[in-house]
Design an enzyme around this catalytic site. Structure first.
Site, PDB file in Angstrom:
ATOM      1  N   SER A 299       9.362   3.202  -2.177  1.00  0.00           N
ATOM      2  CA  SER A 299      10.322   4.119  -2.667  1.00  0.00           C
ATOM      3  C   SER A 299      12.158   3.816  -1.729  1.00  0.00           C
ATOM      4  O   SER A 299      12.627   3.832  -2.425  1.00  0.00           O
ATOM      5  CB  SER A 299       9.818   5.556  -2.956  1.00  0.00           C
ATOM      6  OG  SER A 299       8.702   5.355  -3.511  1.00  0.00           O
TER       7      SER A 299
ATOM      8  N   ASP B  32      10.374   2.389 -10.239  1.00  0.00           N
ATOM      9  CA  ASP B  32       9.462   3.086  -8.672  1.00  0.00           C
ATOM     10  C   ASP B  32       8.031   3.238  -9.141  1.00  0.00           C
ATOM     11  O   ASP B  32       8.210   3.304 -10.324  1.00  0.00           O
ATOM     12  CB  ASP B  32      10.030   4.432  -7.987  1.00  0.00           C
ATOM     13  CG  ASP B  32       9.811   4.405  -6.679  1.00  0.00           C
ATOM     14  OD1 ASP B  32       9.527   5.416  -5.953  1.00  0.00           O
ATOM     15  OD2 ASP B  32       8.868   3.069  -6.726  1.00  0.00           O
ATOM     16  N   GLU B  33       7.162   3.400  -8.539  1.00  0.00           N
ATOM     17  CA  GLU B  33       5.918   3.825  -9.518  1.00  0.00           C
ATOM     18  C   GLU B  33       5.248   2.568 -10.424  1.00  0.00           C
ATOM     19  O   GLU B  33       4.552   3.357 -11.768  1.00  0.00           O
ATOM     20  CB  GLU B  33       5.976   5.270  -9.741  1.00  0.00           C
ATOM     21  CG  GLU B  33       7.078   6.089  -8.485  1.00  0.00           C
ATOM     22  CD  GLU B  33       5.608   6.097  -7.090  1.00  0.00           C
ATOM     23  OE1 GLU B  33       5.160   6.442  -6.245  1.00  0.00           O
ATOM     24  OE2 GLU B  33       4.363   5.378  -7.105  1.00  0.00           O
ATOM     25  N   ALA B  34       6.200   1.793 -10.561  1.00  0.00           N
ATOM     26  CA  ALA B  34       5.729   1.089 -10.957  1.00  0.00           C
ATOM     27  C   ALA B  34       4.594   0.370 -11.563  1.00  0.00           C
ATOM     28  O   ALA B  34       3.833   0.089 -13.146  1.00  0.00           O
ATOM     29  CB  ALA B  34       6.931  -0.435 -11.195  1.00  0.00           C
ATOM     30  N   GLN B  35       3.687   0.266 -10.850  1.00  0.00           N
ATOM     31  CA  GLN B  35       1.744   0.330 -11.091  1.00  0.00           C
ATOM     32  C   GLN B  35       1.527   1.626 -12.170  1.00  0.00           C
ATOM     33  O   GLN B  35       0.498   0.991 -13.440  1.00  0.00           O
ATOM     34  CB  GLN B  35       0.835   0.990 -10.160  1.00  0.00           C
ATOM     35  CG  GLN B  35       1.310   2.254  -9.187  1.00  0.00           C
ATOM     36  CD  GLN B  35       2.322   2.812  -8.906  1.00  0.00           C
ATOM     37  OE1 GLN B  35       3.224   1.852  -8.251  1.00  0.00           O
ATOM     38  NE2 GLN B  35       1.886   4.040  -8.386  1.00  0.00           N
TER      39      GLN B  35
ATOM     40  N   GLY C 132       7.164   2.379   2.473  1.00  0.00           N
ATOM     41  CA  GLY C 132       8.715   2.078   2.594  1.00  0.00           C
ATOM     42  C   GLY C 132       9.481   1.092   0.679  1.00  0.00           C
ATOM     43  O   GLY C 132      10.120   1.031   0.882  1.00  0.00           O
TER      44      GLY C 132
ATOM     45  N   ASP D 190       2.897   4.611   1.741  1.00  0.00           N
ATOM     46  CA  ASP D 190       3.331   4.329   2.881  1.00  0.00           C
ATOM     47  C   ASP D 190       4.464   3.637   3.069  1.00  0.00           C
ATOM     48  O   ASP D 190       4.353   3.773   3.801  1.00  0.00           O
ATOM     49  CB  ASP D 190       2.415   5.322   3.732  1.00  0.00           C
ATOM     50  CG  ASP D 190       3.489   6.348   4.290  1.00  0.00           C
ATOM     51  OD1 ASP D 190       3.002   5.691   5.806  1.00  0.00           O
ATOM     52  OD2 ASP D 190       4.545   6.782   4.419  1.00  0.00           O
TER      53      ASP D 190
ATOM     54  N   PRO E  73       0.695  -1.149  -0.060  1.00  0.00           N
ATOM     55  CA  PRO E  73      -0.308  -0.512   0.105  1.00  0.00           C
ATOM     56  C   PRO E  73       1.140   1.214  -0.024  1.00  0.00           C
ATOM     57  O   PRO E  73       2.362   0.742   0.010  1.00  0.00           O
ATOM     58  CB  PRO E  73      -0.714   0.399   1.209  1.00  0.00           C
ATOM     59  CG  PRO E  73       0.607  -0.780   2.224  1.00  0.00           C
ATOM     60  CD  PRO E  73       0.412  -2.227   1.156  1.00  0.00           C
TER      61      PRO E  73
HETATM   62  N1  LIG Z   1      10.248   9.938   9.429  1.00  0.00           N
HETATM   63  C1  LIG Z   1      10.987   8.875   9.667  1.00  0.00           C
HETATM   64  N2  LIG Z   1      11.493   8.501  10.356  1.00  0.00           N
HETATM   65  C2  LIG Z   1      11.495   6.807  10.470  1.00  0.00           C
HETATM   66  N3  LIG Z   1      11.158   6.575   9.246  1.00  0.00           N
HETATM   67  C3  LIG Z   1      10.033   7.016   8.498  1.00  0.00           C
HETATM   68  C4  LIG Z   1      10.224   8.680   8.648  1.00  0.00           C
HETATM   69  N4  LIG Z   1       8.830   9.019   7.782  1.00  0.00           N
HETATM   70  C5  LIG Z   1       8.675   7.823   7.191  1.00  0.00           C
HETATM   71  N5  LIG Z   1       8.978   6.667   7.126  1.00  0.00           N
HETATM   72  C6  LIG Z   1       9.210   5.580   7.043  1.00  0.00           C
HETATM   73  O1  LIG Z   1       9.149   5.518   5.896  1.00  0.00           O
HETATM   74  C7  LIG Z   1       8.020   4.386   5.179  1.00  0.00           C
HETATM   75  C8  LIG Z   1       7.212   5.401   4.096  1.00  0.00           C
HETATM   76  O2  LIG Z   1       8.167   5.507   2.929  1.00  0.00           O
HETATM   77  P1  LIG Z   1       8.689   5.178   1.437  1.00  0.00           P
HETATM   78  O3  LIG Z   1       9.253   5.035   0.913  1.00  0.00           O
HETATM   79  O4  LIG Z   1       7.781   6.773   0.700  1.00  0.00           O
HETATM   80  O5  LIG Z   1       7.286   4.849   1.315  1.00  0.00           O
HETATM   81  P2  LIG Z   1       6.334   4.324  -0.020  1.00  0.00           P
HETATM   82  O6  LIG Z   1       7.026   4.916  -1.691  1.00  0.00           O
HETATM   83  O7  LIG Z   1       5.988   3.176  -0.140  1.00  0.00           O
HETATM   84  O8  LIG Z   1       4.727   5.174  -0.059  1.00  0.00           O
HETATM   85  C9  LIG Z   1       7.109   5.125   6.360  1.00  0.00           C
HETATM   86  O9  LIG Z   1       6.222   4.024   5.990  1.00  0.00           O
HETATM   87  C10 LIG Z   1       7.472   4.954   7.197  1.00  0.00           C
HETATM   88  O10 LIG Z   1       7.936   3.658   7.577  1.00  0.00           O
HETATM   89  C1  LIG Z   2      -4.372   4.737  -4.510  1.00  0.00           C
HETATM   90  C2  LIG Z   2      -4.149   6.064  -6.311  1.00  0.00           C
HETATM   91  C3  LIG Z   2      -2.346   6.142  -6.293  1.00  0.00           C
HETATM   92  N1  LIG Z   2      -1.999   7.684  -6.932  1.00  0.00           N
HETATM   93  C4  LIG Z   2      -1.240   7.423  -6.866  1.00  0.00           C
HETATM   94  C5  LIG Z   2      -0.537   8.864  -5.458  1.00  0.00           C
HETATM   95  C6  LIG Z   2       0.794   8.413  -5.320  1.00  0.00           C
HETATM   96  O1  LIG Z   2       1.246   9.391  -6.133  1.00  0.00           O
HETATM   97  C7  LIG Z   2       1.548   7.083  -5.899  1.00  0.00           C
HETATM   98  C8  LIG Z   2       1.794   6.249  -5.135  1.00  0.00           C
HETATM   99  O2  LIG Z   2       2.741   6.356  -4.720  1.00  0.00           O
HETATM  100  P1  LIG Z   2       3.845   5.774  -2.864  1.00  0.00           P
HETATM  101  O3  LIG Z   2       5.367   5.866  -3.053  1.00  0.00           O
HETATM  102  O4  LIG Z   2       3.539   4.453  -3.183  1.00  0.00           O
HETATM  103  O5  LIG Z   2       2.758   6.566  -1.817  1.00  0.00           O
HETATM  104  O6  LIG Z   2       0.172   6.404  -6.730  1.00  0.00           O
HETATM  105  C9  LIG Z   2      -2.692   7.565  -7.516  1.00  0.00           C
HETATM  106  O7  LIG Z   2      -2.356   7.811  -8.643  1.00  0.00           O
HETATM  107  N2  LIG Z   2      -3.847   6.701  -8.179  1.00  0.00           N
HETATM  108  C10 LIG Z   2      -5.179   5.893  -6.996  1.00  0.00           C
HETATM  109  O8  LIG Z   2      -5.932   5.626  -7.325  1.00  0.00           O
END
Ligand SMILES: Nc1ncnc2c1ncn2[C@@H]1O[C@H](COP(=O)(O)OP(=O)(O)O)[C@@H](O)[C@H]1O
Ligand SMILES: Cc1cn([C@H]2C[C@H](O)[C@@H](COP(=O)(O)O)O2)c(=O)[nH]c1=O
Length: 230
Positions: free
Chosen positions: A17, A87-90, A15, A13, A11
């Site tokens: 990226s 990244d953002e491979a979806q 981790g 956030d 989902p």
């Molecule tokens: N200030 C922080 N300190 C430690 N971990 C953090 C902090 N901010 C974000 N994170 C961690 O980074 C994760 C989000 O990382 P990110 O790679 O941006 O996620 P995604 O790419 O899946 O959206 C969060 O779930 C959290 O575990």
């Molecule tokens: C559910 C959903 C998400 N998005 C976009 C929003 C964010 O820019 C990315 C996901 O980024 P993350 O690194 O996993 O936080 O996807 C979208 O465009 N459409 C959707 O339905």
């Protein structure tokens, strides 16, 4: 000897990226040479952005990009390519995922893809679906994201003024939560132009299945204090 395609998913956030940048760092440290690719990073720039605060420049994949050509251009510059980080491979097209599979099979390149599986309606993104169909390895990303109720969060709800949206553009790319100081939402989206007011109220929130189904975003429906993702 062939390469592999690995899809790390989860989902928003969770981790992804961050993991992408960690893997790139460790492979490069071992002397392997790679390319970083991204489509629609939250920042709106050609970069991979971790919420922890680390970013790396990346090559933007456009809708009509042939990723095989990107690798060929690197070869023509004299750069060996051992791996790709995507990244953002979806947001990739199924055809681009098939190109990545061809690069793994025919050019011995290891392809590491990271992304969310389902959109705000809980429907698989086409690129994610093709990755689930073709990847050699599938890995749920390790950091658990919880729903406001404490159950594991799996669904990426799009929320406007406390209401879970069920219709709209699949692609709505946002880089941060609304920024009240600048009046700007800092939003980048590839959908139809939205008013700043409209942008300012739209965010994502990860919910468990039950609360996603029920459209319940938690006691503080205004989103204050809620985990606002984008
Ligand atoms: N200030 C922080 N300190 C430690 N971990 C953090 C902090 N901010 C974000 N994170 C961690 O980074 C994760 C989000 O990382 P990110 O790679 O941006 O996620 P995604 O790419 O899946 O959206 C969060 O779930 C959290 O575990
Ligand atoms: C559910 C959903 C998400 N998005 C976009 C929003 C964010 O820019 C990315 C996901 O980024 P993350 O690194 O996993 O936080 O996807 C979208 O465009 N459409 C959707 O339905």
């Amino acid at each position: 000897m062939t390469g592999k395609v690995k899809f790390s998913y989860g989902p928003m956030d969770c981790g992804k990226s961050t993991l992408a940048l960690q893997i790139d760092h460790n492979l490069a440290r071992q002397g392997r040479q790679g390319l970083l690719l991204v489509r629609h990073d939250r920042s709106g720039n050609a970069q991979i952005t971790s919420r922890i605060g680390i970013t790396r420049q990346a090559l933007e994949v456009e809708a009509d990009t042939d990723v095989r050509a990107v690798v060929r251009q690197a070869w023509e510059r004299g750069k060996h390519v051992d791996y790709l980080i995507v990244d953002e491979a979806q947001f990739l097209s199924p055809e681009q995922v098939e190109q990545l599979a061809e690069l793994a099979d025919e050019s011995c390149i290891d392809v590491y893809c990271f992304g969310i599986a389902t959109d705000f309606r809980s429907v698989l993104f086409p690129g994610a679906q093709r990755l689930f169909e073709l990847a050699d390895e599938l890995q749920p990303v390790q950091v658990e994201v919880l729903c406001w109720c404490g159950r594991p969060g799996r669904f990426n709800a799009r929320v406007a003024d406390g209401v879970v949206l069920r219709t709209g553009d699949t692609v709505f790319v946002a880089d941060t939560v609304p920024n009240p100081d600048s009046g700007s939402t800092g939003e980048v989206n590839s959908g139809p132009t939205r008013s700043s007011t409209e942008l300012a109220t739209v965010r994502y929130q990860v919910l468990c299945r039950r609360h996603f189904r029920l459209g319940e975003v938690g006691p503080d429906a205004s989103g204050q204090g809620q985990l606002q993702l984008a």
